[in-house]
Design a protein around this motif. Structure first.
Motif, PDB file in Angstrom:
ATOM      1  N   ARG A   7      -8.548 -19.159 -34.523  1.00 61.82           N
ATOM      2  CA  ARG A   7      -8.351 -17.963 -35.338  1.00 61.82           C
ATOM      3  C   ARG A   7      -9.397 -16.884 -35.045  1.00 61.82           C
ATOM      4  NH1 ARG A   7      -7.076 -18.701 -41.466  1.00 61.82           N
ATOM      5  NH2 ARG A   7      -6.004 -16.726 -41.029  1.00 61.82           N
ATOM      6  N   GLN A   8      -9.940 -16.915 -33.815  1.00 56.28           N
ATOM      7  CA  GLN A   8     -10.849 -15.867 -33.383  1.00 56.28           C
ATOM      8  C   GLN A   8     -10.033 -14.773 -32.702  1.00 56.28           C
ATOM      9  OE1 GLN A   8     -13.234 -18.437 -30.885  1.00 56.28           O
ATOM     10  NE2 GLN A   8     -14.935 -18.397 -32.363  1.00 56.28           N
ATOM     11  N   GLN A   9     -10.295 -13.545 -33.088  1.00 53.86           N
ATOM     12  CA  GLN A   9      -9.522 -12.419 -32.556  1.00 53.86           C
ATOM     13  C   GLN A   9     -10.222 -11.766 -31.373  1.00 53.86           C
ATOM     14  OE1 GLN A   9      -7.453 -10.995 -36.768  1.00 53.86           O
ATOM     15  NE2 GLN A   9      -8.221  -9.474 -35.341  1.00 53.86           N
ATOM     16  N   SER A  10      -9.416 -11.187 -30.499  1.00 55.95           N
ATOM     17  CA  SER A  10      -9.930 -10.378 -29.393  1.00 55.95           C
ATOM     18  C   SER A  10      -9.041  -9.153 -29.256  1.00 55.95           C
ATOM     19  CB  SER A  10      -9.928 -11.176 -28.086  1.00 55.95           C
ATOM     20  OG  SER A  10      -8.605 -11.569 -27.756  1.00 55.95           O
ATOM     21  N   CYS A  11      -9.619  -8.098 -28.732  1.00 59.47           N
ATOM     22  CA  CYS A  11      -8.875  -6.844 -28.580  1.00 59.47           C
ATOM     23  C   CYS A  11      -9.057  -6.344 -27.155  1.00 59.47           C
ATOM     24  CB  CYS A  11      -9.404  -5.822 -29.582  1.00 59.47           C
ATOM     25  SG  CYS A  11      -8.465  -4.285 -29.612  1.00 59.47           S
ATOM     26  N   THR A  12      -7.959  -6.046 -26.471  1.00 59.37           N
ATOM     27  CA  THR A  12      -8.030  -5.593 -25.082  1.00 59.37           C
ATOM     28  C   THR A  12      -7.088  -4.417 -24.858  1.00 59.37           C
ATOM     29  OG1 THR A  12      -6.328  -7.200 -24.429  1.00 59.37           O
ATOM     30  CG2 THR A  12      -8.638  -7.860 -24.172  1.00 59.37           C
ATOM     31  N   LEU A  13      -7.475  -3.543 -23.953  1.00 67.26           N
ATOM     32  CA  LEU A  13      -6.603  -2.463 -23.507  1.00 67.26           C
ATOM     33  C   LEU A  13      -5.752  -3.009 -22.370  1.00 67.26           C
ATOM     34  CD1 LEU A  13      -5.737   0.491 -23.661  1.00 67.26           C
ATOM     35  CD2 LEU A  13      -7.655   1.073 -22.170  1.00 67.26           C
ATOM     36  N   SER A  14      -4.450  -3.063 -22.570  1.00 66.99           N
ATOM     37  CA  SER A  14      -3.558  -3.766 -21.647  1.00 66.99           C
ATOM     38  C   SER A  14      -2.410  -2.880 -21.195  1.00 66.99           C
ATOM     39  CB  SER A  14      -2.972  -5.016 -22.326  1.00 66.99           C
ATOM     40  OG  SER A  14      -3.988  -5.835 -22.857  1.00 66.99           O
ATOM     41  N   GLN A  15      -1.732  -3.351 -20.138  1.00 64.46           N
ATOM     42  CA  GLN A  15      -0.477  -2.726 -19.711  1.00 64.46           C
ATOM     43  C   GLN A  15       0.674  -3.563 -20.259  1.00 64.46           C
ATOM     44  OE1 GLN A  15       0.105  -1.250 -15.718  1.00 64.46           O
ATOM     45  NE2 GLN A  15      -0.857   0.541 -16.616  1.00 64.46           N
ATOM     46  N   VAL A  16       1.658  -2.892 -20.814  1.00 63.67           N
ATOM     47  CA  VAL A  16       2.750  -3.556 -21.519  1.00 63.67           C
ATOM     48  C   VAL A  16       4.091  -3.070 -20.977  1.00 63.67           C
ATOM     49  CG1 VAL A  16       3.808  -3.910 -23.787  1.00 63.67           C
ATOM     50  CG2 VAL A  16       1.327  -3.721 -23.598  1.00 63.67           C
ATOM     51  N   GLU A  17       5.050  -3.988 -20.910  1.00 62.05           N
ATOM     52  CA  GLU A  17       6.420  -3.626 -20.538  1.00 62.05           C
ATOM     53  C   GLU A  17       7.158  -3.099 -21.772  1.00 62.05           C
ATOM     54  OE1 GLU A  17       8.028  -3.767 -17.701  1.00 62.05           O
ATOM     55  OE2 GLU A  17       6.935  -5.126 -16.365  1.00 62.05           O
ATOM     56  N   GLU A  18       8.003  -2.105 -21.555  1.00 59.82           N
ATOM     57  CA  GLU A  18       8.784  -1.559 -22.659  1.00 59.82           C
ATOM     58  C   GLU A  18       9.629  -2.632 -23.344  1.00 59.82           C
ATOM     59  OE1 GLU A  18      12.279   1.642 -22.776  1.00 59.82           O
ATOM     60  OE2 GLU A  18      10.369   2.523 -22.114  1.00 59.82           O
ATOM     61  N   SER A  19      10.067  -3.622 -22.567  1.00 58.34           N
ATOM     62  CA  SER A  19      10.893  -4.700 -23.122  1.00 58.34           C
ATOM     63  C   SER A  19      10.129  -5.559 -24.133  1.00 58.34           C
ATOM     64  CB  SER A  19      11.418  -5.587 -21.996  1.00 58.34           C
ATOM     65  OG  SER A  19      10.343  -6.168 -21.277  1.00 58.34           O
ATOM     66  N   GLN A  20       8.792  -5.489 -24.127  1.00 51.78           N
ATOM     67  CA  GLN A  20       7.987  -6.269 -25.069  1.00 51.78           C
ATOM     68  C   GLN A  20       7.915  -5.631 -26.457  1.00 51.78           C
ATOM     69  OE1 GLN A  20       4.705  -6.737 -21.724  1.00 51.78           O
ATOM     70  NE2 GLN A  20       4.189  -8.095 -23.426  1.00 51.78           N
ATOM     71  N   LEU A  21       8.323  -4.384 -26.571  1.00 46.77           N
ATOM     72  CA  LEU A  21       8.253  -3.703 -27.860  1.00 46.77           C
ATOM     73  C   LEU A  21       9.163  -4.384 -28.879  1.00 46.77           C
ATOM     74  CD1 LEU A  21       8.341   0.023 -26.676  1.00 46.77           C
ATOM     75  CD2 LEU A  21       6.431  -1.107 -27.830  1.00 46.77           C
ATOM     76  N   PRO A  22       8.756  -4.413 -30.140  1.00 46.26           N
ATOM     77  CA  PRO A  22       9.592  -5.048 -31.170  1.00 46.26           C
ATOM     78  C   PRO A  22      10.861  -4.241 -31.450  1.00 46.26           C
ATOM     79  CG  PRO A  22       7.699  -3.959 -32.162  1.00 46.26           C
ATOM     80  CD  PRO A  22       7.498  -3.888 -30.686  1.00 46.26           C
ATOM     81  N   GLU A  23      11.721  -4.787 -32.287  1.00 46.51           N
ATOM     82  CA  GLU A  23      12.996  -4.145 -32.585  1.00 46.51           C
ATOM     83  C   GLU A  23      12.804  -2.857 -33.380  1.00 46.51           C
ATOM     84  OE1 GLU A  23      15.557  -6.855 -34.575  1.00 46.51           O
ATOM     85  OE2 GLU A  23      15.789  -8.183 -32.842  1.00 46.51           O
ATOM     86  N   GLY A  24      13.759  -1.964 -33.230  1.00 42.16           N
ATOM     87  CA  GLY A  24      13.761  -0.687 -33.932  1.00 42.16           C
ATOM     88  C   GLY A  24      14.850   0.194 -33.362  1.00 42.16           C
ATOM     89  N   ASP A  25      15.256   1.205 -34.118  1.00 48.03           N
ATOM     90  CA  ASP A  25      16.348   2.053 -33.635  1.00 48.03           C
ATOM     91  C   ASP A  25      15.882   3.386 -33.065  1.00 48.03           C
ATOM     92  OD1 ASP A  25      15.563   2.989 -36.101  1.00 48.03           O
ATOM     93  OD2 ASP A  25      17.581   3.206 -36.928  1.00 48.03           O
ATOM     94  N   VAL A  26      14.544   3.588 -32.983  1.00 42.47           N
ATOM     95  CA  VAL A  26      14.000   4.818 -32.401  1.00 42.47           C
ATOM     96  C   VAL A  26      12.836   4.458 -31.483  1.00 42.47           C
ATOM     97  CG1 VAL A  26      12.928   7.058 -32.852  1.00 42.47           C
ATOM     98  CG2 VAL A  26      14.642   6.178 -34.439  1.00 42.47           C
ATOM     99  N   LEU A  27      12.905   4.921 -30.245  1.00 39.36           N
ATOM    100  CA  LEU A  27      11.814   4.750 -29.277  1.00 39.36           C
ATOM    101  C   LEU A  27      11.051   6.067 -29.201  1.00 39.36           C
ATOM    102  CD1 LEU A  27      10.391   3.027 -27.066  1.00 39.36           C
ATOM    103  CD2 LEU A  27      11.999   4.040 -25.423  1.00 39.36           C
ATOM    104  N   VAL A  28       9.732   5.989 -29.398  1.00 39.61           N
ATOM    105  CA  VAL A  28       8.899   7.186 -29.475  1.00 39.61           C
ATOM    106  C   VAL A  28       7.838   7.165 -28.383  1.00 39.61           C
ATOM    107  CG1 VAL A  28       7.252   8.473 -30.916  1.00 39.61           C
ATOM    108  CG2 VAL A  28       9.243   7.366 -31.966  1.00 39.61           C
ATOM    109  N   GLU A  29       7.689   8.300 -27.713  1.00 37.50           N
ATOM    110  CA  GLU A  29       6.544   8.512 -26.827  1.00 37.50           C
ATOM    111  C   GLU A  29       5.402   9.037 -27.687  1.00 37.50           C
ATOM    112  OE1 GLU A  29       5.696  10.623 -22.538  1.00 37.50           O
ATOM    113  OE2 GLU A  29       6.836  11.776 -24.010  1.00 37.50           O
ATOM    114  N   VAL A  30       4.375   8.225 -27.876  1.00 32.77           N
ATOM    115  CA  VAL A  30       3.301   8.564 -28.809  1.00 32.77           C
ATOM    116  C   VAL A  30       2.379   9.608 -28.182  1.00 32.77           C
ATOM    117  CG1 VAL A  30       1.418   7.670 -30.229  1.00 32.77           C
ATOM    118  CG2 VAL A  30       3.432   6.236 -29.781  1.00 32.77           C
TER     119      VAL A  30
END
Length: 326
Positions: free
Chosen positions: A13-36
């Motif tokens: 239960r130790q947390q870590s935080c990293t700046l990563s590259q992610v695939e769009e397919s990994q995003l969770p469900e939702g009906d709107v995709l936003v470029e932040v």
């Protein structure tokens, strides 16, 4: 592929935080995709990123309870490609991937259009902190607290909510007293519109259940003894709003102010607030805030600086708001 800040947790239960590259397919469900375009770094985000608070409910998690961006795809009738949208709360950054990433897939029910009169960067200079401050001010107004009622106390004044509360109250003509643990920042608080600045030590220790009446209203960002003392020194019929817990979750108080003086204590939730309340608050923000306000109360960083800034924020070394440019 796009960049995102990712929180993970190991078997211990130790947390870590990293700046990563992610695939769009990994995003969770939702009906709107936003470029932040922009997100923010809030106190809650800092707790999640550093692991000092159990904010993230599942892993991996992208933190960030605020975001603003442009719609890339939409299966909702409410939004079309190219629309600019704004999000605060709804468990995003806690239970659903949040705004500290270059893309986000979200539920349209969580989004409102970016208000006219505020641009994307300005909206994140406001963020959940300014929006919560506005909800608090609206609560005072709706309970009949006017500029003629008397002094308004703002606790945790150097933080994002406190800073915006002072500015908004000043714009509306209220007499504001700011409580802070950083008296060296008194000139900053007065530049926002505070008429007086007091040391938080006058409120943060155990006090009497009823004290000398002073405040017509209170916007409390701190909780614990500070909130208890604020209630104890609020005038007959006054109103106290509670929106923060920087000192603690406890409320070591007496019912005396509420029974003997008719003081009202109102909780301010910004996370699950109905869309109508959000729209009202953002409309008032767009009317009251001036261009110079956003730069005075905020600073801008990039995604790679978020983690180190989170630690500084929790140590009390960050003033006002932190905008994250994506």
């Amino acid at each position: 592929m796009f960049h995102a800040l990712i929180i993970n947790q190991n078997e211990a239960r130790q947390q870590s935080c990293t700046l990563s590259q992610v695939e769009e397919s990994q995003l969770p469900e939702g009906d709107v995709l936003v470029e932040v375009a922009y997100s923010t770094l809030n106190y809650k985000d800092a707790l999640a990123i550093t692991g000092k608070g159990r904010i993230a409910r599942s892993f991996p998690m992208v933190p960030g309870i605020d975001l603003v961006g442009k719609v890339l795809q939409s299966d909702s009738e409410r939004f079309q490609e190219g629309d600019w949208v704004l999000l605060n709360g709804f468990g995003v950054g806690e239970m659903h991937w949040g705004g500290l990433a270059e893309k986000a897939r979200l539920k349209s029910d969580w989004l409102i259009p970016l208000p006219a009169g505020i641009d994307a960067k300005q909206s994140m200079a406001v963020g959940t902190a300014g929006y919560t401050a506005m909800l608090s001010v609206l609560a005072l107004e709706k309970q009949g607290v006017t500029p003629d009622s008397g002094e308004i106390l703002v606790t945790g004044a150097n933080g994002g909510v406190g800073s915006y509360a002072i500015r908004l109250l000043n714009r509306l003509g209220y007499q504001v007293v700011a409580s802070t643990g950083r008296m060296a920042e008194s000139e900053y608080l007065k530049s926002l519109g505070a008429n007086d600045v007091i040391d938080r030590a006058t409120l943060s220790e155990p006090g009497k259940p009823l004290q000398k009446e002073r405040w017509a209203g209170v916007i409390d960002c701190v909780g614990s003894h500070t909130l208890a003392n604020a209630c104890a020194s609020t005038k007959y019929g006054g109103v106290v709003t509670a929106c923060g817990l920087a000192q603690g979750l406890d409320f070591p108080a007496s019912v005396a102010p509420f029974i003997l003086r008719g003081v009202k204590l109102i909780g301010i939730d910004s996370v699950m607030r109905p869309l109508a309340d959000r729209t009202e608050a953002w409309q008032r923000l767009s009317e009251l805030l001036q261009p110079e306000d956003f730069d005075v109360i905020s600073q801008e960083i990039t995604l790679d600086k978020v983690e180190e800034t989170a630690y500084e924020l929790l140590e009390g070394n960050v003033r006002g708001r932190v905008i994250v440019a994506l």
